[in-house]
Write a protein that holds these residues in place. Structure first.
Motif, PDB file in Angstrom:
ATOM      1  N   GLN A 150       0.822  -1.203   0.000  1.00  0.00           N
ATOM      2  CA  GLN A 150       0.000   0.000   0.000  1.00  0.00           C
ATOM      3  C   GLN A 150       0.862   1.262   0.000  1.00  0.00           C
ATOM      4  OE1 GLN A 150      -2.121  -1.254   3.368  1.00  0.00           O
ATOM      5  NE2 GLN A 150      -4.079  -1.357   2.329  1.00  0.00           N
ATOM      6  N   MET A 185      -7.048   5.621   4.919  1.00  0.00           N
ATOM      7  CA  MET A 185      -7.477   5.177   3.595  1.00  0.00           C
ATOM      8  C   MET A 185      -6.490   5.651   2.540  1.00  0.00           C
ATOM      9  SD  MET A 185     -11.179   5.417   1.735  1.00  0.00           S
ATOM     10  CE  MET A 185     -11.263   7.162   1.405  1.00  0.00           C
ATOM     11  N   HIS A 194      -9.560   4.179  -6.828  1.00  0.00           N
ATOM     12  CA  HIS A 194      -9.517   2.902  -6.116  1.00  0.00           C
ATOM     13  C   HIS A 194      -9.150   3.185  -4.664  1.00  0.00           C
ATOM     14  CE1 HIS A 194      -9.110  -1.291  -5.256  1.00  0.00           C
ATOM     15  NE2 HIS A 194      -7.895  -1.101  -4.808  1.00  0.00           N
ATOM     16  N   LYS A 195      -9.991   2.733  -3.741  1.00  0.00           N
ATOM     17  CA  LYS A 195      -9.818   3.091  -2.334  1.00  0.00           C
ATOM     18  C   LYS A 195      -9.654   1.838  -1.479  1.00  0.00           C
ATOM     19  CE  LYS A 195     -12.826   7.085  -2.999  1.00  0.00           C
ATOM     20  NZ  LYS A 195     -14.125   7.689  -2.683  1.00  0.00           N
ATOM     21  N   ARG A 196      -8.678   1.914  -0.590  1.00  0.00           N
ATOM     22  CA  ARG A 196      -8.508   0.841   0.399  1.00  0.00           C
ATOM     23  C   ARG A 196      -8.490   1.470   1.770  1.00  0.00           C
ATOM     24  NH1 ARG A 196      -4.233  -3.617  -1.854  1.00  0.00           N
ATOM     25  NH2 ARG A 196      -5.077  -3.716  -3.971  1.00  0.00           N
ATOM     26  N   ARG A 236      -8.243   1.136   5.996  1.00  0.00           N
ATOM     27  CA  ARG A 236      -7.744   0.307   7.103  1.00  0.00           C
ATOM     28  C   ARG A 236      -8.361   0.842   8.400  1.00  0.00           C
ATOM     29  NH1 ARG A 236      -2.192   1.607   6.730  1.00  0.00           N
ATOM     30  NH2 ARG A 236      -2.837   3.071   5.112  1.00  0.00           N
ATOM     31  N   ASP A 281     -17.346  -3.417   3.204  1.00  0.00           N
ATOM     32  CA  ASP A 281     -16.066  -3.884   2.663  1.00  0.00           C
ATOM     33  C   ASP A 281     -14.974  -2.847   2.901  1.00  0.00           C
ATOM     34  OD1 ASP A 281     -17.377  -6.117   1.691  1.00  0.00           O
ATOM     35  OD2 ASP A 281     -17.805  -5.154  -0.243  1.00  0.00           O
ATOM     36  N   THR A 282     -13.721  -3.279   2.751  1.00  0.00           N
ATOM     37  CA  THR A 282     -12.604  -2.360   2.983  1.00  0.00           C
ATOM     38  C   THR A 282     -11.962  -1.878   1.689  1.00  0.00           C
ATOM     39  OG1 THR A 282     -11.132  -4.224   3.265  1.00  0.00           O
ATOM     40  CG2 THR A 282     -12.026  -3.235   5.275  1.00  0.00           C
ATOM     41  N   GLN A 283     -12.439  -2.330   0.553  1.00  0.00           N
ATOM     42  CA  GLN A 283     -11.941  -1.716  -0.678  1.00  0.00           C
ATOM     43  C   GLN A 283     -12.990  -1.712  -1.765  1.00  0.00           C
ATOM     44  OE1 GLN A 283      -9.123  -3.923  -3.192  1.00  0.00           O
ATOM     45  NE2 GLN A 283      -8.706  -5.169  -1.386  1.00  0.00           N
ATOM     46  N   SER A 284     -12.891  -0.715  -2.614  1.00  0.00           N
ATOM     47  CA  SER A 284     -13.818  -0.582  -3.729  1.00  0.00           C
ATOM     48  C   SER A 284     -13.266   0.481  -4.675  1.00  0.00           C
ATOM     49  CB  SER A 284     -15.201  -0.176  -3.225  1.00  0.00           C
ATOM     50  OG  SER A 284     -16.134  -0.127  -4.284  1.00  0.00           O
ATOM     51  N   THR A 285     -13.863   0.562  -5.839  1.00  0.00           N
ATOM     52  CA  THR A 285     -13.428   1.551  -6.823  1.00  0.00           C
ATOM     53  C   THR A 285     -14.614   2.401  -7.256  1.00  0.00           C
ATOM     54  OG1 THR A 285     -11.735   0.009  -7.610  1.00  0.00           O
ATOM     55  CG2 THR A 285     -12.273   1.862  -9.049  1.00  0.00           C
TER      56      THR A 285
END
Lengths: 158, 309
Positions: B2, B120, B150-152, B154, B168-172
């Motif tokens: 990351q 994030m 695109h996002k992640r 934590r 969820d912890t990630q999506s676009t």
């Protein structure tokens, strides 16, 4: 009390409609203006008419020929001829009584290598010249809006 | 993993071996850096490609932003790389002070740590597909760009809450933006339509367990800016957002504790030089997990600084 309120409302409404009618009367009576020029005439006035435009263009061209990025583009150009062409153009575009009779803009720039950054540098030089002439920002933008579309004929390198 | 894209791009942007010394965009016409790193207003992307670079040039920018509201605070920083006024690659890291979330332990034993931050990372890509926002002053045709973010996220000890909510912890996110400078009026208009699953921009994860919404929705975002001078603009923005979590919370007996509202701001942006811009805003983020903040609306000052080449 209720009656007073109702009366007050009626008066307000009547007043509003009267004002509305009054405001509309001159507009309804006036004839539509003849085909609008490229810019409302007051832009020409805001630029200081012909004399103001001549001063503006004198300064603008001085800035162009010694510009570190684009000055070399003008090395084969006679400043006097450039000034004359620009004065006529600005004058005509701003609604003044001039006619630009110089060469077509696309033809004029066809053999030059001008990219968008060069074009923007020219815009900045014009902005600086307009600042120096004390032309208000809002009026500057009205002139720029008339000139900016020429990028299609002036930018030769994409 | 990351960390790598961020540090790589930041190094490129700051050392800017690719960014040319003599880049040629007009002042402020590249927008400022939004909180997700892409060029735009403060909270929404615009169709402009960031940095000072125009056609045929490489450019780069870096920014940092701080926003503080009644119960939360957000710090964001990042960088963007632009080529040919065509493509923009951006990265940003957001650090959200979610200390207020410790109150969630009163609802269930979530094990939320005091002073918890949610972090994030956002990787953005934007492509200008048509038009010129500035120079095509004789038409209404705007500049149009498509992009993705695109996002992640934590969430740290808030992971248990994310799990409970089914987030969820990630999506676009995908978006299309149209930007037009009405040059003779000095007025910049932007509209963006975003396809997203994000809760509070992703800081509260993406989607929600039933009966909340887990699917994408289309959300509009608008900016209007007025140029007061070449180096000074004021404006307003509004960004509509999905309300994915509220139904999930209601089903869990939490009422409207998870309600989400639109974001709005009024801003003033100043570019004292070609390479620096400062943006001061007043942001109204609406309700952000109102169940733990006495239903307060979150509003506060937003300050952002950007360097661009």
């Amino acid at each position: 009390m209720k009656n007073t309120t109702a009366l007050y409302c009626a008066l307000l409404l009547a007043g509003a409609s009267l004002t509305g009618v009054h405001a509309q009367t001159p507009a309804a009576g006036s004839k539509p203006t003849v085909a609008a020029p490229l810019a409302p005439a007051d832009l020409y006035a805001a630029l200081g008419e012909k004399a103001g435009i001549v001063r503006l263009v004198d300064d603008f061209v001085e800035r162009l020929v010694r510009h570190p990025r684009i000055g070399s583009q003008f090395k084969d150009t006679k400043p006097a001829a450039l000034k004359e062409g620009l004065v006529d153009q600005f004058c005509q575009l701003s609604g003044g009584p001039c006619v630009y009779e110089g060469p077509d803009m696309a033809e004029l720039h066809a053999d030059m290598d001008i990219n968008k950054g060069d074009f923007n540098a020219l815009v900045e030089a014009l902005q600086a010249a307009m600042d120096a002439q004390g032309i208000a920002f809002a009026q500057q933008n009205r002139l720029l809006a008339l000139l900016a579309p020429m990028h299609r004929d002036i930018i030769t390198v994409h | 993993m990351q960390y790598k894209p961020l540090s790589l791009l930041a190094a490129l942007a700051l050392a800017s071996p690719l960014a040319q010394a003599d880049t040629g965009k007009l002042l402020l016409t590249g927008g400022v850096s939004s909180i997700t790193g892409t060029a735009g207003g403060g909270i929404t992307p615009w169709a402009v490609i960031g940095s000072n670079a125009t056609e045929g040039e490489w450019g780069a920018s870096a920014f940092t932003t701080r926003a503080v509201t009644q119960d939360y605070a957000l710090t964001s920083y990042g960088a963007a790389l632009a080529w040919n006024e065509r493509v923009e690659l951006s990265v940003a890291r957001q650090d959200f002070d979610a200390g207020a979330a410790v109150a969630l332990n009163g609802i269930a034993p979530f094990g939320v740590q005091p002073g918890q931050h949610i972090r994030m990372d956002v990787l953005g890509l934007k492509l200008r597909v048509a038009g010129d926002a500035v120079l095509d002053a004789d038409t209404w045709m705007p500049q149009i760009a498509v992009g993705l973010e695109h996002k992640r996220v934590r969430p740290g000890s808030l992971q248990s809450v994310f799990d409970f909510l089914g987030a969820d912890t990630q999506s676009t996110d995908f978006y299309v933006s149209a930007t037009k400078l009405v040059l003779d009026k000095g007025l910049l208009l932007n509209a963006t339509l975003r396809s997203t699953r994000a809760n509070q921009n992703g800081l509260l994860g993406f989607g929600a367990g039933a009966p909340g919404r887990n699917s994408r929705s289309l959300q509009p975002e608008f900016s209007v800016a007025w140029l007061l001078r070449r180096d000074l603009a004021i404006g307003v923005e509004v960004r509509f957002k999905p309300d994915n979590l509220q139904a999930t919370g209601r089903a869990a007996g939490l009422g409207s504790a998870l309600r989400e509202d639109a974001w709005k701001d009024v801003f003033i942006a100043w570019a004292p030089t070609k390479n620096l811009s400062l943006t001061l805003a007043w942001a109204d983020l609406g309700r952000v997990v109102p169940g733990i903040t006495n239903g307060r609306r979150q509003s506060g000052a937003y300050l952002s600084a950007q360097v661009a080449f």
